[in-house]
Write an enzyme that holds these catalytic residues in place. Sequence first.
Site, PDB file in Angstrom:
ATOM      1  N   GLY A 146       0.975  -1.264   0.084  1.00  0.00           N
ATOM      2  CA  GLY A 146       0.020   0.194  -0.049  1.00  0.00           C
ATOM      3  C   GLY A 146       1.003   1.195   0.051  1.00  0.00           C
ATOM      4  O   GLY A 146       1.517   1.495   1.122  1.00  0.00           O
ATOM      5  N   GLY A 177      -0.142   4.173  -0.509  1.00  0.00           N
ATOM      6  CA  GLY A 177      -1.150   5.519  -0.100  1.00  0.00           C
ATOM      7  C   GLY A 177      -0.569   6.288   0.870  1.00  0.00           C
ATOM      8  O   GLY A 177       0.719   6.565   1.099  1.00  0.00           O
ATOM      9  N   VAL A 203      -0.650   6.517   4.150  1.00  0.00           N
ATOM     10  CA  VAL A 203       0.018   6.069   5.371  1.00  0.00           C
ATOM     11  C   VAL A 203       1.031   5.221   5.181  1.00  0.00           C
ATOM     12  O   VAL A 203       2.238   5.613   5.513  1.00  0.00           O
ATOM     13  CB  VAL A 203      -1.032   5.063   6.047  1.00  0.00           C
ATOM     14  CG1 VAL A 203      -0.099   4.372   7.442  1.00  0.00           C
ATOM     15  CG2 VAL A 203      -2.406   5.748   6.628  1.00  0.00           C
ATOM     16  N   ASP A 208       1.806  -1.718  -4.731  1.00  0.00           N
ATOM     17  CA  ASP A 208       0.450  -1.033  -4.666  1.00  0.00           C
ATOM     18  C   ASP A 208      -0.156  -1.649  -5.940  1.00  0.00           C
ATOM     19  O   ASP A 208       0.468  -2.142  -6.862  1.00  0.00           O
ATOM     20  CB  ASP A 208       0.599   0.380  -4.698  1.00  0.00           C
ATOM     21  CG  ASP A 208      -0.872   1.020  -4.231  1.00  0.00           C
ATOM     22  OD1 ASP A 208      -0.929   1.382  -2.832  1.00  0.00           O
ATOM     23  OD2 ASP A 208      -1.969   0.961  -4.971  1.00  0.00           O
ATOM     24  N   ASN A 231      -7.517  -0.918   8.314  1.00  0.00           N
ATOM     25  CA  ASN A 231      -8.688  -0.952   9.254  1.00  0.00           C
ATOM     26  C   ASN A 231      -9.999  -2.088   8.832  1.00  0.00           C
ATOM     27  O   ASN A 231      -9.917  -2.399   7.558  1.00  0.00           O
ATOM     28  CB  ASN A 231      -9.395   0.380   9.311  1.00  0.00           C
ATOM     29  CG  ASN A 231      -8.922   0.986  10.639  1.00  0.00           C
ATOM     30  OD1 ASN A 231      -8.455   0.490  11.512  1.00  0.00           O
ATOM     31  ND2 ASN A 231      -8.468   2.394  10.384  1.00  0.00           N
ATOM     32  N   HIS A 282      -9.089  -1.141  18.569  1.00  0.00           N
ATOM     33  CA  HIS A 282      -8.918   0.231  17.881  1.00  0.00           C
ATOM     34  C   HIS A 282     -10.196   0.955  17.330  1.00  0.00           C
ATOM     35  O   HIS A 282     -10.636   0.464  16.504  1.00  0.00           O
ATOM     36  CB  HIS A 282      -8.037   0.241  16.818  1.00  0.00           C
ATOM     37  CG  HIS A 282      -7.771   1.493  16.084  1.00  0.00           C
ATOM     38  ND1 HIS A 282      -7.482   2.547  16.624  1.00  0.00           N
ATOM     39  CD2 HIS A 282      -7.838   1.710  15.000  1.00  0.00           C
ATOM     40  CE1 HIS A 282      -7.250   3.681  15.871  1.00  0.00           C
ATOM     41  NE2 HIS A 282      -7.571   3.038  14.595  1.00  0.00           N
TER      42      HIS A 282
END
Length: 307
Positions: A3, A5, A7, A28, A115, A170
């Site tokens: 990833g 992106g 973050v 990615d 998440n 979280h």
Amino acid sequence: MIGAGNVGATAGQKIAERDIADEVVFVDVVEGLPQGRALDMMESAPVEGFNTKVSGSNDYASISDSDIIVVTAGLARKPGMTRSDLLDKNAAIISSIAENIRKYAPRSFVIVVTNPMDIMTYLLFRKTGFPKNRVVGMAGVLDTSRFRTFVSMELGVYPSQVTAFVLGGHGPSMVPIVSNSSVAGVPLTQLLSTEKIEGIVKRTRMGGDEIVNLLKTGSAFYAPASSIYEMVASVALNERRILPCSAYIDGEYGIRGIFTGVPVVLGKSGVERIVEISISSEESAALKASAEAVRKDVELLTEHKFL
Ligand code: A3D
């Protein structure tokens, strides 16, 4: 970094700039994105003065033999969207990433950020079949950093003098451990009123939403990236920091069989141990309730046929 992106790229940049790795590889699905991010970062090396090689690829084979993998691939929350809304979409992504990690980097240590994080960490743990010391989730360091920030803002003191732990899942059930929080060794309860502390606890629980509502398109990434960096550095440099991480719990704190936020020692072999700190009976009950909320979401993985 799986990833590239917001973050993933920001965390990768910190790792490269601080020269703690031989190489940072971005993977990615978007063509050109990881390559562009990597080249842009490499072009900052002469000015920043780092030696880490940075590369990007759309091919998972490029993660071959990585020591540490950070998974940030997936959708981020939009305003009004809960972390659980993301479950189905991101579970499909994490399942395919887990297969690739098992294939190309079978000895790696994995940090999951996507998440709903505690659930995605559990899913990746099950799908890779990795031992429990080699899979953790990132959120506790971030939630704790938010709590420490709000305390320092309230007291007007240097942020790193504030020590605390935010444990549990979280999400809104997370548990800031007020009984163990201090500023330069002075218990927080001696410095702030109960009402002020309650306000900070509430703001911490909603810390992610506060940023989502401000940004409107996307979620937080600077503080998440700093938190990832701290975990990566602790493993890469064998610092053996005690950090709150989502770890597989096997009876500690009276919880069993799920990933949720607890203090762990992070070193070169990954999670070296879970540290059981003394917490109040209210905090212990809140931690168990938070773990039950995570367990309910984990059950959705079976109901939705991801496991
Ligand atoms: P974003 O900037 O959208 O980046 C996600 C990247 O993942 C995009 O570049 C996608 O192209 C890429 N991607 C999607 N599917 C795949 C795949 N199969 N393989 C490789 N790459 C893929 O999001 P972001 O960087 O802001 O957030 C990333 C994730 O982290 C989201 O799920 C966030 O909700 C989560 N997040 C968690 C925390 C925690 O504290 C746990 C904090 C911040 C963000």
